[in-house]
Design a protein around this motif. Structure first.
Motif, PDB file in Angstrom:
ATOM      1  N   THR A 112     -23.960 -16.362 -43.747  1.00  0.00           N
ATOM      2  CA  THR A 112     -23.519 -15.938 -45.065  1.00  0.00           C
ATOM      3  C   THR A 112     -24.462 -14.842 -45.555  1.00  0.00           C
ATOM      4  OG1 THR A 112     -22.603 -18.105 -45.604  1.00  0.00           O
ATOM      5  CG2 THR A 112     -23.123 -16.633 -47.453  1.00  0.00           C
ATOM      6  N   PRO A 113     -23.965 -13.614 -45.746  1.00  0.00           N
ATOM      7  CA  PRO A 113     -24.845 -12.532 -46.203  1.00  0.00           C
ATOM      8  C   PRO A 113     -25.514 -12.911 -47.528  1.00  0.00           C
ATOM      9  CG  PRO A 113     -22.737 -11.656 -45.467  1.00  0.00           C
ATOM     10  CD  PRO A 113     -22.581 -13.154 -45.534  1.00  0.00           C
ATOM     11  N   THR A 114     -26.814 -12.699 -47.595  1.00  0.00           N
ATOM     12  CA  THR A 114     -27.589 -13.139 -48.762  1.00  0.00           C
ATOM     13  C   THR A 114     -28.645 -12.110 -49.120  1.00  0.00           C
ATOM     14  OG1 THR A 114     -27.275 -15.457 -48.116  1.00  0.00           O
ATOM     15  CG2 THR A 114     -29.032 -14.978 -49.701  1.00  0.00           C
ATOM     16  N   TYR A 115     -28.704 -11.768 -50.412  1.00  0.00           N
ATOM     17  CA  TYR A 115     -29.799 -10.976 -50.949  1.00  0.00           C
ATOM     18  C   TYR A 115     -30.731 -11.937 -51.689  1.00  0.00           C
ATOM     19  CZ  TYR A 115     -27.187  -6.585 -50.197  1.00  0.00           C
ATOM     20  OH  TYR A 115     -26.523  -5.520 -49.649  1.00  0.00           O
ATOM     21  N   THR A 116     -31.908 -12.184 -51.131  1.00  0.00           N
ATOM     22  CA  THR A 116     -32.895 -13.022 -51.804  1.00  0.00           C
ATOM     23  C   THR A 116     -33.797 -12.109 -52.617  1.00  0.00           C
ATOM     24  OG1 THR A 116     -32.821 -14.613 -49.992  1.00  0.00           O
ATOM     25  CG2 THR A 116     -34.697 -14.747 -51.512  1.00  0.00           C
ATOM     26  N   LYS A 117     -33.845 -12.346 -53.937  1.00  0.00           N
ATOM     27  CA  LYS A 117     -34.504 -11.427 -54.862  1.00  0.00           C
ATOM     28  C   LYS A 117     -35.643 -12.126 -55.608  1.00  0.00           C
ATOM     29  CE  LYS A 117     -30.198  -8.857 -55.570  1.00  0.00           C
ATOM     30  NZ  LYS A 117     -29.300  -8.206 -56.559  1.00  0.00           N
ATOM     31  N   PRO A 118     -36.872 -12.015 -55.110  1.00  0.00           N
ATOM     32  CA  PRO A 118     -38.003 -12.541 -55.892  1.00  0.00           C
ATOM     33  C   PRO A 118     -38.138 -11.743 -57.193  1.00  0.00           C
ATOM     34  CG  PRO A 118     -38.625 -12.072 -53.604  1.00  0.00           C
ATOM     35  CD  PRO A 118     -37.293 -11.442 -53.838  1.00  0.00           C
ATOM     36  N   MET A 119     -38.306 -12.450 -58.303  1.00  0.00           N
ATOM     37  CA  MET A 119     -38.384 -11.808 -59.616  1.00  0.00           C
ATOM     38  C   MET A 119     -39.695 -12.209 -60.285  1.00  0.00           C
ATOM     39  SD  MET A 119     -35.347 -10.296 -59.811  1.00  0.00           S
ATOM     40  CE  MET A 119     -35.175  -9.899 -61.552  1.00  0.00           C
ATOM     41  N   ARG A 120     -40.404 -11.217 -60.812  1.00  0.00           N
ATOM     42  CA  ARG A 120     -41.610 -11.486 -61.592  1.00  0.00           C
ATOM     43  C   ARG A 120     -41.481 -10.756 -62.922  1.00  0.00           C
ATOM     44  NH1 ARG A 120     -45.752  -9.454 -58.476  1.00  0.00           N
ATOM     45  NH2 ARG A 120     -46.224 -11.426 -57.453  1.00  0.00           N
ATOM     46  N   ALA A 121     -41.491 -11.521 -64.018  1.00  0.00           N
ATOM     47  CA  ALA A 121     -41.355 -10.936 -65.364  1.00  0.00           C
ATOM     48  C   ALA A 121     -40.114 -10.057 -65.445  1.00  0.00           C
ATOM     49  CB  ALA A 121     -42.606 -10.152 -65.733  1.00  0.00           C
ATOM     50  N   ALA A 122     -38.989 -10.572 -64.924  1.00  0.00           N
ATOM     51  CA  ALA A 122     -37.681  -9.907 -64.955  1.00  0.00           C
ATOM     52  C   ALA A 122     -37.644  -8.640 -64.110  1.00  0.00           C
ATOM     53  CB  ALA A 122     -37.254  -9.589 -66.387  1.00  0.00           C
ATOM     54  N   ARG A 123     -38.665  -8.429 -63.248  1.00  0.00           N
ATOM     55  CA  ARG A 123     -38.653  -7.257 -62.372  1.00  0.00           C
ATOM     56  C   ARG A 123     -38.477  -7.712 -60.933  1.00  0.00           C
ATOM     57  NH1 ARG A 123     -42.303  -4.132 -59.446  1.00  0.00           N
ATOM     58  NH2 ARG A 123     -44.024  -5.546 -59.943  1.00  0.00           N
ATOM     59  N   GLU A 124     -37.542  -7.058 -60.234  1.00  0.00           N
ATOM     60  CA  GLU A 124     -37.252  -7.437 -58.856  1.00  0.00           C
ATOM     61  C   GLU A 124     -38.331  -6.911 -57.920  1.00  0.00           C
ATOM     62  OE1 GLU A 124     -33.847  -6.505 -55.513  1.00  0.00           O
ATOM     63  OE2 GLU A 124     -33.184  -6.814 -57.583  1.00  0.00           O
ATOM     64  N   LEU A 125     -38.850  -7.803 -57.059  1.00  0.00           N
ATOM     65  CA  LEU A 125     -39.843  -7.430 -56.046  1.00  0.00           C
ATOM     66  C   LEU A 125     -39.120  -7.109 -54.729  1.00  0.00           C
ATOM     67  CD1 LEU A 125     -42.490 -10.206 -56.815  1.00  0.00           C
ATOM     68  CD2 LEU A 125     -42.236  -7.953 -57.867  1.00  0.00           C
ATOM     69  N   ASN A 126     -39.869  -6.990 -53.646  1.00  0.00           N
ATOM     70  CA  ASN A 126     -39.242  -6.680 -52.361  1.00  0.00           C
ATOM     71  C   ASN A 126     -38.179  -7.724 -52.013  1.00  0.00           C
ATOM     72  OD1 ASN A 126     -41.050  -4.619 -52.266  1.00  0.00           O
ATOM     73  ND2 ASN A 126     -42.134  -5.317 -50.449  1.00  0.00           N
ATOM     74  N   ARG A 127     -36.968  -7.248 -51.724  1.00  0.00           N
ATOM     75  CA  ARG A 127     -35.846  -8.130 -51.452  1.00  0.00           C
ATOM     76  C   ARG A 127     -35.899  -8.613 -50.004  1.00  0.00           C
ATOM     77  NH1 ARG A 127     -30.607  -4.923 -52.389  1.00  0.00           N
ATOM     78  NH2 ARG A 127     -30.685  -4.710 -50.120  1.00  0.00           N
ATOM     79  N   LEU A 128     -35.363  -9.813 -49.751  1.00  0.00           N
ATOM     80  CA  LEU A 128     -35.216 -10.355 -48.401  1.00  0.00           C
ATOM     81  C   LEU A 128     -33.720 -10.437 -48.101  1.00  0.00           C
ATOM     82  CD1 LEU A 128     -37.782 -13.305 -48.710  1.00  0.00           C
ATOM     83  CD2 LEU A 128     -38.205 -11.017 -47.808  1.00  0.00           C
ATOM     84  N   ASP A 129     -33.271  -9.726 -47.078  1.00  0.00           N
ATOM     85  CA  ASP A 129     -31.842  -9.640 -46.778  1.00  0.00           C
ATOM     86  C   ASP A 129     -31.464 -10.460 -45.553  1.00  0.00           C
ATOM     87  OD1 ASP A 129     -31.746  -7.873 -48.853  1.00  0.00           O
ATOM     88  OD2 ASP A 129     -31.337  -6.087 -47.640  1.00  0.00           O
ATOM     89  N   ILE A 130     -30.357 -11.180 -45.674  1.00  0.00           N
ATOM     90  CA  ILE A 130     -29.731 -11.841 -44.532  1.00  0.00           C
ATOM     91  C   ILE A 130     -28.384 -11.161 -44.314  1.00  0.00           C
ATOM     92  CG2 ILE A 130     -28.748 -13.988 -43.636  1.00  0.00           C
ATOM     93  CD1 ILE A 130     -30.745 -15.498 -45.411  1.00  0.00           C
ATOM     94  N   LYS A 131     -28.222 -10.522 -43.156  1.00  0.00           N
ATOM     95  CA  LYS A 131     -26.958  -9.852 -42.827  1.00  0.00           C
ATOM     96  C   LYS A 131     -26.581 -10.176 -41.384  1.00  0.00           C
ATOM     97  CE  LYS A 131     -28.105  -5.549 -43.641  1.00  0.00           C
ATOM     98  NZ  LYS A 131     -27.922  -4.080 -43.804  1.00  0.00           N
ATOM     99  N   ASN A 132     -25.310 -10.035 -41.080  1.00  0.00           N
ATOM    100  CA  ASN A 132     -24.852 -10.172 -39.698  1.00  0.00           C
ATOM    101  C   ASN A 132     -25.031  -8.831 -38.989  1.00  0.00           C
ATOM    102  OD1 ASN A 132     -23.536 -12.959 -39.508  1.00  0.00           O
ATOM    103  ND2 ASN A 132     -22.656 -12.131 -41.388  1.00  0.00           N
ATOM    104  N   ARG A 133     -25.687  -8.866 -37.853  1.00  0.00           N
ATOM    105  CA  ARG A 133     -25.963  -7.632 -37.112  1.00  0.00           C
ATOM    106  C   ARG A 133     -25.249  -7.610 -35.759  1.00  0.00           C
ATOM    107  NH1 ARG A 133     -29.946  -5.378 -40.250  1.00  0.00           N
ATOM    108  NH2 ARG A 133     -30.924  -6.886 -41.664  1.00  0.00           N
ATOM    109  N   SER A 134     -24.282  -8.502 -35.622  1.00  0.00           N
ATOM    110  CA  SER A 134     -23.403  -8.481 -34.451  1.00  0.00           C
ATOM    111  C   SER A 134     -21.991  -8.133 -34.909  1.00  0.00           C
ATOM    112  CB  SER A 134     -23.408  -9.843 -33.748  1.00  0.00           C
ATOM    113  OG  SER A 134     -22.959 -10.864 -34.630  1.00  0.00           O
ATOM    114  N   VAL A 135     -21.232  -7.540 -34.022  1.00  0.00           N
ATOM    115  CA  VAL A 135     -19.875  -7.081 -34.343  1.00  0.00           C
ATOM    116  C   VAL A 135     -18.978  -8.275 -34.642  1.00  0.00           C
ATOM    117  CG1 VAL A 135     -17.852  -5.932 -33.365  1.00  0.00           C
ATOM    118  CG2 VAL A 135     -20.137  -4.982 -32.983  1.00  0.00           C
TER     119      VAL A 135
END
Length: 308
Positions: free
Chosen positions: A94-117
């Motif tokens: 399941t594609p997922t954008y994991t967004k760590p937030m500090r004081a309502a500001r987004e930090l470096n995102r962690l992405d889960i994507k499918n990389r196979s056809v």
């Protein structure tokens, strides 16, 4: 409306820096999450905006048979989206954008994507469901979020199938990396993506090129400069809405796409539909750290403020 494309789970992790600990095992700082939030992302951002505007929405996408898929389905149901046509597969994440937030500001995102056809079997199922659902809706929105070729929902086969459905239905499409490949449907993109697709530097030349290739109007969003609408070698400019408050532009293009497409299906001209999309985005960008939406009352208020 039917929204077909890449559905992501937006997973927000709210961090309290005052609670930071040092890991005994690694000696590294361990961020302490005090709250989690989940929302539909990518194509799900479009469906959330459509639902806020009062549009009935059918979702068509592919997710994994996993926990994030469960959370994404729950988040879509909570906004009132019909997900009966969703395809679940143990072959996919399941594609997922994991967004760590500090004081309502987004930090470096962690992405889960499918990389196979995407498999041909899943493509066949998608196309069959698309053809079954298309006659039941007033319009179709295509969200091609995954940049890797044929690794998302909108593969070249799905894109070709959509092109055969176009007339007389209203189809609009956005794509991170392949907007120039869509045919027989209205295309929406930002200026940076338009330049990459056309290899042209002038916004008017980009828009005309995209419209001619797709055989339909093209919409280019230009941030604070508003929106440009290209149809039949003519261009209309919808000025941007001046905003003095802090803004969060994540999802702004999806807001435009939802407002624009809904207005078209309600009978608006492309220019008037772009104006409504512009109003929707002017509201959503002022919602910091969340997937913004706009209600009809908010849109009417924004329009009234511009009229004054």
């Amino acid at each position: 409306m039917l929204v077909i494309g890449d559905y992501f789970l937006d997973l927000y992790l709210e961090i309290d820096s005052a609670l930071a600990e040092i890991s005994i095992e690694t000696g590294l700082e361990a961020h302490q999450v005090i709250r989690t939030r989940r929302a539909p992302g990518a194509a799900g951002t479009v469906t959330s905006n459509l639902r806020a505007l009062g549009v009935h929405v059918i979702a068509l996408g592919v997710i994994g048979d996993d926990g994030n898929g469960y959370e994404l389905k729950r988040a879509l149901r909570e906004t009132g989206v019909d997900i009966a046509a969703f395809i679940e597969s143990r072959e996919r994440l399941t594609p997922t954008y994991t967004k760590p937030m500090r004081a309502a500001r987004e930090l470096n995102r962690l992405d889960i994507k499918n990389r196979s056809v995407l498999s041909s079997e899943i493509e066949d199922a998608l196309i069959a469901r698309l053809r079954d659902l298309a006659p039941r809706v007033d319009g179709i929105i295509v969200v091609d979020q995954v940049q890797e070729e044929d690794c998302g929902v909108v593969t070249h086969r799905v894109r070709d199938a959509l092109a055969t459905l176009a007339a007389p239905r209203i189809l609009t499409a956005e794509s991170r990396a392949r907007i120039g490949l869509f045919r027989n449907m209205i295309t929406q993109t930002n200026f940076s993506e338009a330049r990459a697709a056309t290899e042209l530097d002038d916004i008017q030349a980009c828009g005309i090129e995209l419209a001619q290739h797709a055989h339909r109007p093209a919409i280019i969003t230009a941030g604070a400069n508003g929106i440009f609408v290209f149809e039949e070698n003519q261009v209309a400019h919808i000025p941007g809405v001046t905003i003095t408050a802090p803004i969060d532009v994540v999802g702004a293009g999806d807001s435009v796409l939802a407002g624009f497409s809904a207005a078209l299906c309600a009978g608006a001209s492309a220019r008037d539909a772009a104006y409504l999309g512009n109003l929707v985005a002017s509201i959503t960008v002022q919602q910091i750290g969340v997937t913004g939406t706009a209600t009809p009352d908010q849109v009417r208020a924004a329009h009234a403020a511009l009229e004054r």
